[in-house]
Design a protein around this motif. Structure first.
Motif, PDB file in Angstrom:
ATOM      1  N   GLY A 111      17.219  -1.190  -3.081  1.00 16.65           N
ATOM      2  CA  GLY A 111      15.989  -1.546  -2.378  1.00 16.65           C
ATOM      3  C   GLY A 111      16.220  -1.695  -0.884  1.00 16.65           C
ATOM      4  N   VAL A 112      15.163  -2.194  -0.230  1.00 15.73           N
ATOM      5  CA  VAL A 112      15.252  -2.498   1.200  1.00 15.73           C
ATOM      6  C   VAL A 112      14.679  -3.894   1.446  1.00 15.73           C
ATOM      7  N   ALA A 113      15.223  -4.555   2.460  1.00 21.38           N
ATOM      8  CA  ALA A 113      14.627  -5.788   2.979  1.00 21.38           C
ATOM      9  C   ALA A 113      14.125  -5.442   4.379  1.00 21.38           C
ATOM     10  N   VAL A 114      12.856  -5.758   4.632  1.00 18.31           N
ATOM     11  CA  VAL A 114      12.232  -5.332   5.890  1.00 18.31           C
ATOM     12  C   VAL A 114      11.593  -6.534   6.566  1.00 18.31           C
ATOM     13  N   CYS A 115      11.859  -6.722   7.848  1.00 16.08           N
ATOM     14  CA  CYS A 115      11.132  -7.774   8.557  1.00 16.08           C
ATOM     15  C   CYS A 115      10.701  -7.288   9.928  1.00 16.08           C
ATOM     16  N   MET A 116       9.717  -7.975  10.480  1.00 19.31           N
ATOM     17  CA  MET A 116       9.241  -7.640  11.815  1.00 19.31           C
ATOM     18  C   MET A 116       9.337  -8.879  12.692  1.00 19.31           C
ATOM     19  N   ILE A 117       9.912  -8.709  13.875  1.00 17.79           N
ATOM     20  CA  ILE A 117      10.010  -9.837  14.800  1.00 17.79           C
ATOM     21  C   ILE A 117       9.322  -9.466  16.118  1.00 17.79           C
ATOM     22  N   ASP A 118       8.972 -10.495  16.858  1.00 23.50           N
ATOM     23  CA  ASP A 118       8.325 -10.314  18.155  1.00 23.50           C
ATOM     24  C   ASP A 118       9.330 -10.712  19.233  1.00 23.50           C
ATOM     25  N   LEU A 119       9.786  -9.714  20.018  1.00 30.40           N
ATOM     26  CA  LEU A 119      10.821  -9.989  21.022  1.00 30.40           C
ATOM     27  C   LEU A 119      10.228 -10.275  22.400  1.00 30.40           C
TER      28      LEU A 119
ATOM     29  N   GLU B 247       0.842  -1.210   0.000  1.00 26.50           N
ATOM     30  CA  GLU B 247       0.000   0.000   0.000  1.00 26.50           C
ATOM     31  C   GLU B 247       0.875   1.257   0.000  1.00 26.50           C
ATOM     32  N   MET B 248       1.943   1.222   0.805  1.00 22.65           N
ATOM     33  CA  MET B 248       2.857   2.372   0.878  1.00 22.65           C
ATOM     34  C   MET B 248       3.498   2.641  -0.486  1.00 22.65           C
ATOM     35  N   ALA B 249       3.768   1.560  -1.211  1.00 25.53           N
ATOM     36  CA  ALA B 249       4.481   1.676  -2.493  1.00 25.53           C
ATOM     37  C   ALA B 249       3.550   1.965  -3.664  1.00 25.53           C
ATOM     38  N   LYS B 250       2.250   1.973  -3.386  1.00 21.95           N
ATOM     39  CA  LYS B 250       1.259   2.140  -4.473  1.00 21.95           C
ATOM     40  C   LYS B 250       1.529   3.435  -5.253  1.00 21.95           C
ATOM     41  N   GLY B 251       1.557   3.316  -6.565  1.00 24.58           N
ATOM     42  CA  GLY B 251       1.779   4.494  -7.400  1.00 24.58           C
ATOM     43  C   GLY B 251       3.236   4.824  -7.645  1.00 24.58           C
ATOM     44  N   ARG B 252       4.140   4.138  -6.943  1.00 24.98           N
ATOM     45  CA  ARG B 252       5.573   4.394  -7.165  1.00 24.98           C
ATOM     46  C   ARG B 252       6.135   3.367  -8.133  1.00 24.98           C
ATOM     47  N   ASP B 253       7.260   3.702  -8.762  1.00 23.18           N
ATOM     48  CA  ASP B 253       7.964   2.715  -9.580  1.00 23.18           C
ATOM     49  C   ASP B 253       8.642   1.712  -8.657  1.00 23.18           C
TER      50      ASP B 253
ATOM     51  N   VAL C 293       6.950 -16.552  -5.116  1.00 24.62           N
ATOM     52  CA  VAL C 293       7.673 -15.302  -5.356  1.00 24.62           C
ATOM     53  C   VAL C 293       6.766 -14.402  -6.194  1.00 24.62           C
ATOM     54  N   SER C 294       6.609 -13.162  -5.764  1.00 26.30           N
ATOM     55  CA  SER C 294       5.672 -12.271  -6.464  1.00 26.30           C
ATOM     56  C   SER C 294       6.152 -11.938  -7.872  1.00 26.30           C
ATOM     57  N   PRO C 295       5.250 -12.049  -8.861  1.00 26.03           N
ATOM     58  CA  PRO C 295       5.611 -11.656 -10.239  1.00 26.03           C
ATOM     59  C   PRO C 295       5.939 -10.174 -10.359  1.00 26.03           C
ATOM     60  N   ASP C 296       5.655  -9.401  -9.300  1.00 30.66           N
ATOM     61  CA  ASP C 296       6.070  -8.001  -9.263  1.00 30.66           C
ATOM     62  C   ASP C 296       7.592  -7.887  -9.449  1.00 30.66           C
ATOM     63  N   PHE C 297       8.317  -8.938  -9.081  1.00 28.72           N
ATOM     64  CA  PHE C 297       9.788  -8.921  -9.171  1.00 28.72           C
ATOM     65  C   PHE C 297      10.315  -9.360 -10.545  1.00 28.72           C
ATOM     66  N   ALA C 298       9.417  -9.708 -11.467  1.00 28.28           N
ATOM     67  CA  ALA C 298       9.883 -10.306 -12.723  1.00 28.28           C
ATOM     68  C   ALA C 298      10.563  -9.299 -13.639  1.00 28.28           C
TER      69      ALA C 298
ATOM     70  N   ALA D 117      10.720  -0.047  -4.330  1.00 28.39           N
ATOM     71  CA  ALA D 117       9.908   1.172  -4.414  1.00 28.39           C
ATOM     72  C   ALA D 117      10.043   2.012  -3.147  1.00 28.39           C
ATOM     73  N   LEU D 118      10.453   1.375  -2.064  1.00 25.56           N
ATOM     74  CA  LEU D 118      10.515   2.047  -0.766  1.00 25.56           C
ATOM     75  C   LEU D 118      11.963   2.267  -0.340  1.00 25.56           C
ATOM     76  N   THR D 119      12.154   3.205   0.576  1.00 23.27           N
ATOM     77  CA  THR D 119      13.493   3.502   1.088  1.00 23.27           C
ATOM     78  C   THR D 119      13.501   3.355   2.613  1.00 23.27           C
ATOM     79  N   VAL D 120      14.699   3.413   3.169  1.00 26.05           N
ATOM     80  CA  VAL D 120      14.831   3.365   4.635  1.00 26.05           C
ATOM     81  C   VAL D 120      14.021   4.496   5.277  1.00 26.05           C
ATOM     82  N   ASP D 121      13.983   5.658   4.616  1.00 25.76           N
ATOM     83  CA  ASP D 121      13.233   6.793   5.191  1.00 25.76           C
ATOM     84  C   ASP D 121      11.742   6.474   5.342  1.00 25.76           C
ATOM     85  N   ASP D 122      11.186   5.777   4.366  1.00 25.08           N
ATOM     86  CA  ASP D 122       9.767   5.391   4.462  1.00 25.08           C
ATOM     87  C   ASP D 122       9.541   4.468   5.658  1.00 25.08           C
TER      88      ASP D 122
END
Ligand code: MN
Length: 486
Positions: free
Chosen positions: A378-386, A308-314, A342-347, A443-448
């Motif tokens: 790009g960025v790789a983003v994950c969420m963990i539960d500590l 959703e955050m990346a919607k409309g961006r390249d 694997v998402s075809p978005d990456f093709a 499509a996203l950066t560390v700032d986002d």
């Protein structure tokens, strides 16, 4: 259409004439921003001058389900004690726009009236203090509102606000539970509901199987036509592809009927399905539905939010897994993929539909889309539960073209380089507790991600070109210490 409310801060001391001018300038700014920013309506809400009008404006924004964010601007000085109750009641992401109605100072004519009317530099600080004193997480953007740089920053804030709005209303369907014995994909679903608003619920795979069994041959024929138009049919096993077409139709129905934004499955719970959903899941990801394999509900939710955050961006955004490395000295690269999904978005090449055996799960050979991946920053983003908190880990990565063809590899894949170097980047991710699943985005950066983490009050660690492994470990220890003090 979703709305962003614009609230202007002032006070009664200036008299009606000045307040009229303040309101007119506010409308002018709103009109300009609304023209420049697509996908959302930026509407002037009020010029607030006292306690009651602050409360009224903030409640209006909080109670409007179409309002995704609030922009505040201090045209004049606005004594900030009057903002206290209003800000305490505000439940929407907040942008403090530190701008002016004028770009240049009118050197020839400037007098005290002008100074009193145009004092963002003054009023913005008073207001900023109260936000800080209240501990309100907000974005501060400084700049003349007609400057392109300012508009671009506001657009990014709105992208994040839209993603937070989705998060607050996010529904995740888990087909089956978390993969047996796996730790990092699991988490506290009650806490996810409290902190992010995610509604994560379990469904028996049989609920999906019922829908699969109801799919008609003509529905499958139509789906197969779509596949032939979009992809290269690189298999003779058409029955296996038709099976996945049924899964896609059933998934689509299940998810849209239940208003789900994301889902998980697990190969340990596929009773009644002949294949592990592969092509079907890939097709859902292409529709910006979040996905997490092996019951990974956090990555599924994060996938929907970041899409959703990346919607409309390249650029491309999707579920990803660190699979294996090329450890060649100086040329180290991560091969990212999954069993199928694997998402075809990456093709970067036209996807081919192929059918191959799957070593895990003991099911029939599943159909999947196979392609080479895109390149770029790009960025790789994950969420963990500590246990006592969630943590987001965000690594800057560089997606690269695969160095050589991999003719025997029967899955889609992307490849990337870590920062500051492979050894440091991978070690930092592991010290931080980062998962093998992530959402990768060009499509996203560390700032986002930083803004999202800040506005959702989530702990964030960043791995980038400046990461020093010793300092990084100290940072992690400090974060543990701080979390215990909270
Ligand atoms: Mn996995």
């Amino acid at each position: 259409m979703k709305k962003v409310y614009f609230i202007t801060g002032s006070q009664d001391l200036y008299g009606e004439e000045v307040l009229k001018q303040v309101a007119n300038d506010s409308r002018e700014i709103c009109k300009y921003l609304d023209e420049k920013i697509d996908g959302v309506e930026i509407s002037y809400c009020a010029t607030v001058r006292d306690d009651a009008s602050c409360v009224e404006a903030c409640l209006k924004a909080s109670n409007d389900k179409d309002c995704i964010a609030v922009i505040t601007w201090m045209h004049t000085f606005s004594p900030a004690k009057m903002w206290t109750k209003g800000l305490q009641l505000l439940t929407k992401p907040l942008l403090h726009l530190h701008t002016q109605a004028n770009e240049k100072l009118p050197y020839d004519t400037i007098d005290m009236d002008f100074m009193n009317l145009n004092q963002t530099a003054h009023g913005g600080r008073e207001y900023g203090f109260m936000c800080t004193r209240l501990g309100i997480k907000r974005e501060v953007i400084v700049g003349y509102y007609r400057h392109t740089e300012t508009i671009e920053k506001i657009k990014k804030f709105i992208d994040v606000a839209r993603a937070i709005d989705l998060s607050k209303n996010l529904n995740v369907a888990m087909f089956g539970s978390n993969m047996r014995e796996v730790s990092v994909t699991d988490g506290d679903r009650v806490e996810s509901r409290i902190k992010y608003g995610w509604n994560v619920n379990y469904y028996g795979i049989g609920d999906l199987v019922d829908l699969v069994n109801k799919v008609t041959e003509s529905e499958v024929d139509a789906k197969m036509d779509e596949y032939r138009k979009e992809y290269i049919m690189n298999t003779d096993n058409i029955d296996a592809v038709r099976e996945q077409a049924k899964y896609e139709i059933a998934l689509d129905k299940f998810l849209s009927d239940g208003k789900f934004n994301a889902f998980t499955d697990t190969f340990q719970d596929l009773h009644g399905l002949k294949q592990l959903p592969g092509l079907a899941v890939q097709r859902m990801m292409a529709k910006r539905i979040g996905f997490g394999a092996e019951g990974d509900y956090k990555t599924a939710a994060l996938g929907a939010i970041l899409a959703e955050m990346a919607k409309g961006r390249d650029g491309s955004t999707g579920f990803m897994e660190d699979y294996t490395y090329d450890f060649t000295k100086g040329e180290e690269v991560v091969l990212g993929s999954h069993m199928l999904e694997v998402s075809p978005d990456f093709a970067s090449t036209q996807p081919k539909i192929e059918v191959h055996p799957l070593g895990i799960g003991g099911k029939s050979d599943p159909a999947r889309l196979v392609f080479d991946g895109v390149a770029g920053d790009g960025v790789a983003v994950c969420m963990i539960d500590l246990g006592n908190r969630f943590r987001i880990i965000c690594a800057k990565i560089e997606l690269v073209k695969q160095p050589e063809p991999m003719p025997k590899l029967p899955v889609a894949r992307i490849m990337w380089k870590l920062k500051p170097d492979h050894a440091t980047g991978a070690a930092a991710w592991i010290y931080a507790g980062g998962a093998h699943h992530a959402v990768v985005s060009t499509a996203l950066t560390v700032d986002d991600i930083r803004m999202f983490a800040k506005l959702t009050d989530t702990e964030l660690v960043v791995i980038d070109e400046n990461t020093d492994i010793a300092k990084f470990q100290t940072e992690l220890e400090m974060l543990d210490l701080v979390s215990r003090l909270k």
